[in-house]
Design a protein around this motif. Structure first.
Motif, mmCIF file in Angstrom:
data_model
loop_
_atom_site.group_PDB
_atom_site.id
_atom_site.type_symbol
_atom_site.label_atom_id
_atom_site.label_comp_id
_atom_site.label_asym_id
_atom_site.label_seq_id
_atom_site.Cartn_x
_atom_site.Cartn_y
_atom_site.Cartn_z
ATOM 1 N N ARG A 101 -53.891 70.048 -23.521
ATOM 2 C CA ARG A 101 -53.738 69.933 -24.975
ATOM 3 C C ARG A 101 -52.275 69.607 -25.265
ATOM 4 O O ARG A 101 -51.380 70.379 -24.963
ATOM 5 N N HIS A 102 -52.043 68.475 -25.829
ATOM 6 C CA HIS A 102 -50.716 67.923 -26.057
ATOM 7 C C HIS A 102 -50.226 68.296 -27.457
ATOM 8 O O HIS A 102 -51.020 68.618 -28.333
ATOM 9 N N TYR A 103 -48.936 68.217 -27.620
ATOM 10 C CA TYR A 103 -48.339 68.502 -28.929
ATOM 11 C C TYR A 103 -46.961 67.876 -28.988
ATOM 12 O O TYR A 103 -46.424 67.409 -27.978
ATOM 13 N N SER A 104 -46.391 67.846 -30.169
ATOM 14 C CA SER A 104 -44.987 67.481 -30.319
ATOM 15 C C SER A 104 -44.367 68.504 -31.265
ATOM 16 O O SER A 104 -45.048 69.070 -32.114
ATOM 17 N N GLU A 105 -43.102 68.733 -31.086
ATOM 18 C CA GLU A 105 -42.401 69.692 -31.929
ATOM 19 C C GLU A 105 -41.850 69.038 -33.183
ATOM 20 O O GLU A 105 -41.326 69.708 -34.059
ATOM 21 N N ASP A 106 -41.968 67.705 -33.265
ATOM 22 C CA ASP A 106 -41.403 66.984 -34.399
ATOM 23 C C ASP A 106 -42.429 66.078 -35.089
ATOM 24 O O ASP A 106 -42.053 65.143 -35.790
ATOM 25 N N ALA A 107 -43.716 66.363 -34.867
ATOM 26 C CA ALA A 107 -44.800 65.592 -35.496
ATOM 27 C C ALA A 107 -44.679 64.095 -35.208
ATOM 28 O O ALA A 107 -44.971 63.270 -36.061
ATOM 29 N N SER A 108 -44.268 63.740 -33.995
ATOM 30 C CA SER A 108 -44.033 62.335 -33.659
ATOM 31 C C SER A 108 -45.225 61.652 -32.988
ATOM 32 O O SER A 108 -45.126 60.489 -32.605
ATOM 33 N N ILE A 109 -46.333 62.364 -32.818
ATOM 34 C CA ILE A 109 -47.529 61.725 -32.263
ATOM 35 C C ILE A 109 -48.286 61.110 -33.435
ATOM 36 O O ILE A 109 -48.837 61.829 -34.268
ATOM 37 N N PRO A 110 -48.300 59.785 -33.523
ATOM 38 C CA PRO A 110 -48.922 59.153 -34.687
ATOM 39 C C PRO A 110 -50.438 59.321 -34.704
ATOM 40 O O PRO A 110 -51.080 59.412 -33.654
#
Length: 149
Positions: free
Chosen positions: A16-25
């Motif tokens: 389960r992937h994530y980004s800390e800066d909401a950068s996954i479009p």
């Protein structure tokens, strides 16, 4: 097979992937691909997200002094710190090299896709993987415990 008072260690990823800066479009094919892998595994009664379960499984198996360390792994060369950039590059490379091998069977036999559909889809996944503005992370679990008896 662990001797009494011996230690055993397990390591695995949480896909389960994530980004800390909401950068996954939204609509990112890399993120979507990982969701499809998890969906296919679940349909087979398996999990693609073993890492978060390791500690509980070791405790259920009777291990004592169970410890867990969660390490953030970047995907790609976006991190500024040299070591994390290298880890992200290796993570990217191993994923790109193995993506077809670990998805072809799942997608064709479990999800019902054709081989051609999978291969065309992977072209789009690879394209989105190259997005340098995407700061994708995964959690990697290291869990160890001791057999007392």
């Amino acid at each position: 097979n662990t001797l009494p008072r011996g230690f055993t260690e397990f390591q695995d990823l949480d896909s389960r992937h994530y980004s800390e800066d909401a950068s996954i479009p939204a609509g990112n094919k890399m993120a979507e691909f990982l969701d499809h892998v998890a969906e296919a595994c679940e349909a087979m009664g398996r999990t693609a997200n073993v890492g978060p379960r390791l500690k509980g499984w070791m405790e259920e198996a009777g291990f004592a002094n169970v410890r867990e360390v969660v390490v953030r792994l970047p995907f790609g060369m976006w991190p500024r710190e040299k070591r994390m950039k290298q880890i992200g590059a290796l993570n990217y490379l191993q994923f790109e090299e193995g993506m077809e091998a670990f998805s072809l069977g799942l997608f064709t036999r479990v999800l019902g896709w054709s081989v051609e559909r999978v291969q065309l889809y992977l072209v789009d996944v690879r394209k989105d993987m190259r997005n340098k503005d995407m700061h994708m992370l995964f959690n990697y679990y290291v869990v160890w415990g001791q057999r007392l008896e």
